[in-house]
Enzyme design. Structure first.
Site, PDB file in Angstrom:
ATOM      1  N   HIS A   5       0.847  -1.201   0.000  1.00  0.00           N
ATOM      2  CA  HIS A   5       0.000   0.000   0.000  1.00  0.00           C
ATOM      3  C   HIS A   5       0.870   1.235   0.000  1.00  0.00           C
ATOM      4  O   HIS A   5       2.051   1.201   0.380  1.00  0.00           O
ATOM      5  CB  HIS A   5      -0.936   0.009   1.217  1.00  0.00           C
ATOM      6  N   CYS A   6       0.290   2.336  -0.457  1.00  0.00           N
ATOM      7  CA  CYS A   6       0.948   3.634  -0.367  1.00  0.00           C
ATOM      8  C   CYS A   6       0.076   4.525   0.511  1.00  0.00           C
ATOM      9  O   CYS A   6      -0.729   4.021   1.304  1.00  0.00           O
ATOM     10  CB  CYS A   6       1.181   4.237  -1.747  1.00  0.00           C
ATOM     11  N   VAL A   7       0.181   5.821   0.358  1.00  0.00           N
ATOM     12  CA  VAL A   7      -0.534   6.713   1.268  1.00  0.00           C
ATOM     13  C   VAL A   7      -2.033   6.767   0.986  1.00  0.00           C
ATOM     14  O   VAL A   7      -2.813   7.150   1.854  1.00  0.00           O
ATOM     15  CB  VAL A   7       0.080   8.135   1.200  1.00  0.00           C
TER      16      VAL A   7
END
Length: 638
Positions: free
Chosen positions: A198-200
Site C-alpha cells: 500500500h501507499c498513502v
C-alpha cells in the site's frame, strides 16, 4: 453562522486542474476535490493552521487537519512512492502543530522529474462532505504560504453525516477486519494475489488474473473510493490514514505476506506480456525526450511559414528579404534536435536500460560524427562508386552516419548498457573509471558500425518502405484504419510505438504522413467533449468537459478521453468516426508533416505539404464528432 477557511498554497508553481492530473485516483476525485500544482522549487509549507495527522515512511505525502476540522492531503508528485524516500526530507512528525508557512517537506525537484512519472502535486480536501462551498483560485501561478489556493465554507454544525463505521474484530480488536476480508474476496481470493502492498492512498495488488476481479463488489464497499488498473498493478483507493489500517487487517486476517513497493512493481511487470513490456520500454525512452522533439517541431513549423508560400503567393523571405537571416537561424535551432536525435535517444535509452546516460549521449554523437557521410547521401555515393569505408583487416566497413535514425541507437544503447553493467560487476572500484567506460564505448562503437547499424538501418528501411507502400497503394483504407485505431491505441499505451515510427519516417524520407492523423485525433476528442459541455446540465460534468476539451485541442487528450468520452462511450466513438473520415481524406490528399509538433489546433505549424487539405481535415474532426455527440447527448442526458 457558516465558518469560512482559506487554504493557502503549500508550494510555489503553476496551477493545474485536478482533472488534468495523469492518475485516476486524483483526476477521478476518488480521494476528494482540490487542485494540483506543478512546483518550481522543492519546498512544501503548511497551507493551514492545524495539526500534522499523517507522514509516510516514503516521505512523499503529508496529511494535515485544520483547527476547524478540514483534512488536507499533499501528495508530492505521482508514483513517487516508488522512490522510497530518496530525495525527500520531512521536517515534521505526526501530532506536530503547524502554522501557515511552516516548512513540512523539502525535496529534490530534478530527481523527481527524472525518477517519478510526474512532479505534479495534488492538494486534496479529503473530507469535503463537511463543506457547503468550495471555491478554487483562478490564478495561474501561486506562491507557497502566501497565495490563496482554496476558499472553503463549512456547513453549520448539525448531525454528522453517515460515515463508514470502523469495524473491529471481536477477537483481536483490529479495525477494518471485515472490509479487508471482503476486499481480498473481491479481487479473486488469496490464490489470485501474487503480491500486495500500500501507499498513502491505496492498496496495490499484483494479481494473477485481473479479469476475475469483482469490481462492483469492491466499489460497493463504503471504505473503497475507487479502483483502476495501471502498469500491471490493480489499485484500490481507500484514503489516507485508513489504507494502512486496512492493509494491516488484511495481512492479519488472511495471512497474506507483506510485500514492498518494489516487490509489487516487479510482480506486476512479470505479469505483463512481451508486447506490453516492449511498449512500456519504448514509452519510458521516448516520453522524456518528447519536449525537445515537440519544441523542435514547433520551431520548424514557424520556419515553414517563413520559407514556404503558405498564406501568400510567394515565401515571406522573398517578399521581405531581411527575414531570411531570421529564418535561417530558426532552422538551425529547430533542426538540431532532429540532427542529433541519436544523442537524445542514446541518453534516454541507456538510462532506461540501467547504464550511464552520459555514455548514451556520447554513443549517439558517435553515430552522427561529422566525419561520417549521412545515410541519406550514402546510397547515392554507393551508386557512384565513391562511398567512404574503413578497411579493417581486409573487411570494408561503411563510414555511414545515422542522423535522424531510431533503431541503430536503440539497439546500440541496449548493448552499451549491458556491457557497462557486466564490467562494473567485475572491475574493482579503483579501476572502474579507467576501464569500464572506455571498453564499453569501444566495443559498442565497433559493433555499431560493423553489425548493429547496417542491420537495424536495413530493418528500419523495410518498415519505412512497407508503410509508404501500403499508404500509396490504398491511401483511403490506410488513413481510415489509422484514424479509427489511434485513440484506442492511446488507451493501451501502444501509441508510443508510433512515435518511433514517425521519427523513422522523418529520418528516412524527410516527412511523415502518420502524425497529421494523430493531430486530428486530438482535435476530434476535444470536439466530442465540447459537445458534452454544451449538452450537459450537471455543473461538475460541464467543468470537467470544458477544461479537458481545451486540453485536447492543445494536444493532451487523456483528460477528455478518460474523464468524459470513455465514461459515456458515444463521444469516444463519435471522435473515432470523425478521425477515420478525416484520416482517409488527408491521406488521399498526401498531407505530410515535416516534424512532430504539438497535436491539436497548433498542429498546422508542422505541416510541410497539403496545408489546405489539412485545414479541411481539421474542419471534419471539429464538425462531425461534435454533431454526432451533441445529438445523442441531448437524447440521453436528462
Amino acid at each position: 453562522m457558516a465558518n469560512q477557511e482559506i487554504i493557502y498554497a503549500p508550494l510555489t508553481g503553476k496551477i493545474t486542474p485536478l482533472e488534468n492530473v495523469s492518475d485516476p485516483t486524483f483526476s477521478g476525485k476518488m480521494m476528494g476535490d482540490g487542485l494540483a500544482i506543478e512546483p518550481t522549487d522543492g519546498k512544501v509549507v503548511s497551507p493551514i493552521d492545524g495539526e500534522v495527522t499523517l507522514t509516510f515512511p516514503t516521505k512523499h505525502a503529508v496529511g494535515l487537519q485544520s483547527d476547524s476540522g478540514i483534512e488536507v492531503l499533499i501528495h508530492i508528485g505521482l508514483e513517487t512512492v516508488n522512490m522510497d524516500g530518496e530525495g525527500f526530507e520531512v521536517h515534521v512528525k505526526q501530532g506536530d502543530r503547524v502554522r501557515v508557512g511552516d516548512p513540512l517537506v523539502t525535496f529534490d525537484l530534478q530527481l523527481i522529474k527524472e525518477k517519478a512519472s510526474s512532479h505534479m502535486t495534488p492538494i486534496i480536501i479529503t473530507n469535503g462532505d463537511i463543506l457547503s462551498t468550495f471555491e478554487k483560485t483562478s490564478d495561474d501561478t501561486v506562491i507557497a504560504g502566501e497565495s490563496t489556493l482554496l476558499q472553503l465554507t463549512l456547513k453549520d454544525k448539525a448531525e454528522p453525516e453517515n460515515q463508514p463505521k470502523k469495524n473491529k474484530n471481536s477477537t483481536n480488536g483490529l479495525e477494518y477486519s471485515e472490509e479487508a476480508e471482503q476486499i481480498v474476496a473481491a479481487v479473486g481470493g488469496l490464490e489470485n494475489i501474487d503480491a500486495a502492498t500500500h501507499c498513502v492512498t491505496r492498496l496495490r495488488f499484483a494479481l494473477v488474473d485481473e479479469d476475475i476481479v469483482d469490481k462492483d463488489a469492491l466499489e460497493n464497499l463504503k471504505v473503497v473510493k475507487g479502483t483502476f488498473s495501471a502498469n500491471g498493478q490493480y489499485q484500490v483507493v481507500i484514503g489516507q490514514g485508513t489504507v494502512d489500517k486496512v492493509y494491516k487487517a488484511m495481512v492479519h486476517e488472511t495471512g497474506i505476506e507483506e510485500a514492498s513497493k518494489d516487490d509489487v512493481k516487479a510482480a506486476g511487470g512479470k505479469k505483463q506480456n512481451f508486447l506490453q513490456r516492449a511498449i512500456k520500454t519504448l514509452a519510458d525512452i521516448f516520453i522524456p525526450i518528447l519536449p525537445a522533439i515537440v519544441t523542435a517541431g514547433l520551431l520548424l513549423g514557424l520556419n515553414n511559414i517563413l520559407v514556404n508560400p503558405i498564406f501568400t503567393d510567394a515565401p515571406l523571405i522573398e517578399m521581405y528579404p531581411s527575414w531570411a537571416g531570421v529564418a535561417d537561424m530558426i532552422n538551425v535551432i529547430a533542426s538540431t534536435a532532429f540532427t542529433f536525435l541519436p544523442a537524445l535517444i542514446g541518453w534516454s535509452a541507456v538510462k532506461r536500460f540501467g547504464g550511464n546516460p552520459l555514455l548514451g549521449i556520447v554513443l549517439g554523437l558517435i553515430l552522427v560524427h561529422p566525419a561520417l557521410m549521412p545515410a541519406s547521401d550514402y546510397a547515392l555515393a554507393v551508386a557512384e562508386g565513391n562511398a567512404p569505408t574503413w578497411n579493417l583487416f581486409g573487411f570494408d566497413v561503411n563510414m555511414m552516419g545515422y542522423q535522424g535514425q531510431v533503431l541503430p541507437v536503440l539497439v546500440a544503447a541496449w548493448v552499451l548498457a549491458k556491457i557497462e553493467i557486466w564490467l562494473k560487476k567485475r572491475v574493482i572500484d579503483s579501476l572502474q573509471l579507467l576501464v569500464v567506460a572506455p571498453i564499453a564505448l569501444l566495443v559498442t562503437g565497433f559493433l555499431a558500425f560493423i553489425l548493429i547499424g547496417p542491420v537495424t538501418f536495413t530493418i528500419g528501411s523495410w518498415i519505412t518502405d512497407g508503410l509508404v507502400s501500403i499508404f500509396e497503394a490504398a491511401p483511403i483504407i490506410g488513413g481510415l484504419i489509422y484514424g479509427s485505431l489511434y485513440a484506442p491505441l492511446v488507451i493501451t499505451g501502444m501509441h508510443h510505438t508510433f512515435l518511433a515510427v514517425d521519427l523513422q519516417l522523418i529520418g528516412s524520407t524527410g516527412t511523415t504522413f502518420l502524425w497529421p492523423i494523430v493531430a486530428l485525433s486530438n482535435i476530434a476528442q476535444g470536439s466530442a467533449v465540447f459537445a458534452m459541455f454544451l449538452a450537459a446540465k450537471d455543473e461538475k460534468l460541464k467543468g470537467l468537459a470544458g477544461t479537458s476539451g481545451i486540453s485536447a485541442w492543445l494536444g493532451v487528450t487523456e483528460p477528455a478521453m478518460f474523464g468524459v468520452n470513455l465514461q459515456y462511450r458515444y463521444p469516444f466513438f463519435a471522435a473515432l468516426i470523425g478521425t477515420a473520415i478525416a484520416g482517409a481524406f488527408i491521406t488521399v490528399a498526401n498531407v505530410q508533416a515535416s516534424s512532430i509538433g504539438v497535436g491539436g489546433i497548433p498542429a498546422f505549424l508542422s505541416i510541410d505539404s497539403g496545408m489546405v487539405s489539412f485545414f479541411l481535415g481539421m474542419l471534419i474532426v471539429i464538425v462531425v464528432p461534435f454533431i454526432i455527440t451533441f445529438i445523442i447527448a441531448k437524447r440521453k442526458i436528462k
